[in-house]
Every structure is written in C-alpha cells, then in structure tokens.
Write a protein that holds these residues in place. Sequence first.
Motif, PDB file in Angstrom:
ATOM      1  N   ALA A  79      -4.425   7.321 -10.116  1.00 33.00           N
ATOM      2  CA  ALA A  79      -4.753   7.238 -11.541  1.00 33.00           C
ATOM      3  C   ALA A  79      -4.371   8.521 -12.266  1.00 33.00           C
ATOM      4  O   ALA A  79      -3.822   8.484 -13.376  1.00 33.00           O
ATOM      5  CB  ALA A  79      -6.240   6.938 -11.715  1.00 33.00           C
ATOM      6  N   GLU A  80      -4.646   9.662 -11.651  1.00 35.15           N
ATOM      7  CA  GLU A  80      -4.326  10.948 -12.284  1.00 35.15           C
ATOM      8  C   GLU A  80      -2.826  11.117 -12.464  1.00 35.15           C
ATOM      9  O   GLU A  80      -2.356  11.532 -13.527  1.00 35.15           O
ATOM     10  CB  GLU A  80      -4.896  12.086 -11.444  1.00 35.15           C
TER      11      GLU A  80
ATOM     12  N   LEU B 228     -16.554  -0.515 -13.604  1.00 34.33           N
ATOM     13  CA  LEU B 228     -17.041  -0.580 -12.226  1.00 34.33           C
ATOM     14  C   LEU B 228     -15.878  -0.698 -11.255  1.00 34.33           C
ATOM     15  O   LEU B 228     -15.828   0.003 -10.233  1.00 34.33           O
ATOM     16  CB  LEU B 228     -17.986  -1.767 -12.058  1.00 34.33           C
ATOM     17  N   ASP B 229     -14.926  -1.584 -11.567  1.00 37.69           N
ATOM     18  CA  ASP B 229     -13.747  -1.744 -10.706  1.00 37.69           C
ATOM     19  C   ASP B 229     -12.965  -0.432 -10.612  1.00 37.69           C
ATOM     20  O   ASP B 229     -12.482  -0.066  -9.531  1.00 37.69           O
ATOM     21  CB  ASP B 229     -12.837  -2.849 -11.242  1.00 37.69           C
ATOM     22  N   TYR B 230     -12.853   0.264 -11.734  1.00 39.87           N
ATOM     23  CA  TYR B 230     -12.131   1.530 -11.759  1.00 39.87           C
ATOM     24  C   TYR B 230     -12.822   2.570 -10.875  1.00 39.87           C
ATOM     25  O   TYR B 230     -12.174   3.271 -10.080  1.00 39.87           O
ATOM     26  CB  TYR B 230     -12.003   2.042 -13.183  1.00 39.87           C
ATOM     27  N   ASN B 231     -14.127   2.663 -10.982  1.00 37.01           N
ATOM     28  CA  ASN B 231     -14.871   3.632 -10.174  1.00 37.01           C
ATOM     29  C   ASN B 231     -14.766   3.311  -8.686  1.00 37.01           C
ATOM     30  O   ASN B 231     -14.615   4.217  -7.852  1.00 37.01           O
ATOM     31  CB  ASN B 231     -16.340   3.660 -10.608  1.00 37.01           C
ATOM     32  N   LEU B 232     -14.851   2.034  -8.343  1.00 33.74           N
ATOM     33  CA  LEU B 232     -14.725   1.642  -6.936  1.00 33.74           C
ATOM     34  C   LEU B 232     -13.335   1.954  -6.401  1.00 33.74           C
ATOM     35  O   LEU B 232     -13.173   2.400  -5.256  1.00 33.74           O
ATOM     36  CB  LEU B 232     -15.031   0.146  -6.779  1.00 33.74           C
ATOM     37  N   TRP B 233     -12.335   1.720  -7.237  1.00 33.03           N
ATOM     38  CA  TRP B 233     -10.956   2.035  -6.834  1.00 33.03           C
ATOM     39  C   TRP B 233     -10.797   3.527  -6.593  1.00 33.03           C
ATOM     40  O   TRP B 233     -10.209   3.944  -5.573  1.00 33.03           O
ATOM     41  CB  TRP B 233      -9.991   1.546  -7.911  1.00 33.03           C
ATOM     42  N   CYS B 234     -11.330   4.352  -7.504  1.00 32.50           N
ATOM     43  CA  CYS B 234     -11.224   5.801  -7.344  1.00 32.50           C
ATOM     44  C   CYS B 234     -11.908   6.263  -6.065  1.00 32.50           C
ATOM     45  O   CYS B 234     -11.405   7.145  -5.358  1.00 32.50           O
ATOM     46  CB  CYS B 234     -11.829   6.507  -8.558  1.00 32.50           C
TER      47      CYS B 234
ATOM     48  N   ASP C  96       0.824  -1.208   0.000  1.00 31.17           N
ATOM     49  CA  ASP C  96       0.000   0.000   0.000  1.00 31.17           C
ATOM     50  C   ASP C  96       0.858   1.258   0.000  1.00 31.17           C
ATOM     51  O   ASP C  96       0.691   2.167   0.830  1.00 31.17           O
ATOM     52  CB  ASP C  96      -0.991  -0.004   1.167  1.00 31.17           C
ATOM     53  N   ALA C  97       1.760   1.303  -0.967  1.00 33.68           N
ATOM     54  CA  ALA C  97       2.550   2.518  -1.186  1.00 33.68           C
ATOM     55  C   ALA C  97       1.701   3.606  -1.826  1.00 33.68           C
ATOM     56  O   ALA C  97       2.020   4.795  -1.716  1.00 33.68           O
ATOM     57  CB  ALA C  97       3.760   2.206  -2.070  1.00 33.68           C
ATOM     58  N   VAL C  98       0.613   3.212  -2.502  1.00 30.57           N
ATOM     59  CA  VAL C  98      -0.168   4.147  -3.317  1.00 30.57           C
ATOM     60  C   VAL C  98      -1.539   4.424  -2.705  1.00 30.57           C
ATOM     61  O   VAL C  98      -1.935   3.840  -1.709  1.00 30.57           O
ATOM     62  CB  VAL C  98      -0.334   3.600  -4.746  1.00 30.57           C
ATOM     63  N   ASP C  99      -2.256   5.366  -3.374  1.00 32.10           N
ATOM     64  CA  ASP C  99      -3.650   5.733  -3.083  1.00 32.10           C
ATOM     65  C   ASP C  99      -3.780   6.594  -1.824  1.00 32.10           C
ATOM     66  O   ASP C  99      -2.983   6.517  -0.898  1.00 32.10           O
ATOM     67  CB  ASP C  99      -4.552   4.509  -2.949  1.00 32.10           C
TER      68      ASP C  99
END
Length: 285
Positions: free
Chosen positions: A142-143, A128-134, A70-73
């Motif tokens: 992502a940006e 759907l997976d992308y939206n849930l991740w965001c 979990d280096a990201v988000d």
Amino acid sequence: MSNGGWDCDATEIYEDGCPVACSGVVDLRTLEAVDMRYIISDIHGCYDQYRMLLDKIHFTENDTLYVLGDAVDRGPEPVKVLRDMMRRRNVIFILGNHDFIMYTLMKKLSVEITADNYDKHLTPEILLDYNLWCQDGGQITAEQFGKLSYSEKLDMLDYIAEASLYEVIKNNGKEYRLIHAGITNFSPYKDLEEYNLYDFLEGRADYSKRYYPDENIFLVTGHTPTFLINGWGKTEVYRKNGHIAMDCSCVAGGKLAAFCIETEEVIYVDGVLDTKEDYLGRRKL
C-alpha cells in the motif's frame, strides 16, 4: 484481454458474485521463438531474489515465465516486482489471493476522497478489509503503490485485472495445470473453466491425494509453503501424487524456485529472512 484475464472489477467481484474462470492452453508446437518455459510462485515482493533467479536460469526474451500469483505483500519491493513483470511481454501472470486483495482495495481507494464521497469509499467494511490486509503483509504494498502517479496506479491495476486464473501447458505428453492455490469444489470430471475465481484462490491443495487419475496430468500450485506439507518439511519444491508445489517460502528465509517445463529441472536462489520461525511469528497462514 490477453490469454485468460479474469475481467471483472472489485465491485463486481464483491457485490455481484464471482466471474467464470477462463484461460488458455499452451502447446509447445504452437509457440514461436520460445526456448524454455519456467514457473515461479509467491515472489512476495522479493525483487532481488526474483532478478537473481532470472539471471541464474539465463532468462531471455525467447523464454516464457509463468508467475503463480502472490507477487506482492510481505517482502521489501512488491511494486518493483510488478513493474518488472509488466514490462516483459513473456511473463504470464496468474492471479494470487494477495494480488486480488491488493487490486480490490486499491481500486476502491485510488480515488480522490471528498466530503461528498467519503461515506462511499471509506465504509467500515472497506477500512476493516484494509486493516486486515495491512496486518497480513499488505502495508508495504500500500505504501509503495501510494507513491505512484495516478496513471501508473491505473496501469498497474489494469495489469492485475488481466491476470489469468489458471494456465494449462502441454509438453511431451504431459499436461501441467497451473493455479495459485488449490481447487475448492474439485471434481476430476470438471473442466477448469467451470470453476469460479474463489475456487482458485481460497482453498489449499490436498497434497496427500492425486487429483487427476491420469498420471500425466500435474497440478502446479503455490500458496501453501512447502515446508508445511505433511511429511515434507523442506523449503524445496514438492513433487508427489501428481502435484508440483512451488511456494518455497522465499520471503521466510527459504528459497525462490523456478521449475523448467522442458527439462523438469528445479533451480533455486536463497530467500530473504534468516529463519522460518521469524516469518511465522509475523504472518497469518
């Protein structure tokens, strides 16, 4: 492939089942020119805190840093964190669930979308997976990832693909088993290589029980914020029942912690936000 990469791409993971976990055992006697070994977990894009902690422990090229996923988000600079880790030969990256989700989605979406292939790359499931991740903190990742060149994207995805699922460190008669989350389908009689990827990413450790009867074996985890562990309630490293829980909620205004294997000392820097409540109001546990 270096020391335990999970070695499969996103399509294989999602469509063909899970890979077998693999990694390596590190013994102090087999390492050359290594002074100290440190463990950090759940940086979550907090680049400034990550660099401050490296400075505080006087991290050098002769030391080794294990990052428990979990280096990201969620935090402000996830791509910058990954770039720094990538340039250091003495950082060993253990895959976390957020890193895994980033990899699987960006691997599928880092292609040129055309009229001929959009139905393959922009399926309802992927969107759907992308939206849930965001919604769960992935938008900033992502940006920033989207601003990289194509070759930089490939290098970063390759780096994540080479991450370990676990690592084992031995020192002075003690054994530290490093994973990101918990171990689902756990048995004290199973070797770590018998578990699959999801066993290390999807569950949470049960901190109320000792996993291994040998009191010299320690399970070192991130993923679960330590202030949520029953009876603990502090943004500090939890060390009981054969556990060393490392996620001190840096991105929630807690702390970023480093545990030193050689000295068993814990070093902290303060986290990002003002309150845990602010963080809990915008995250999915």
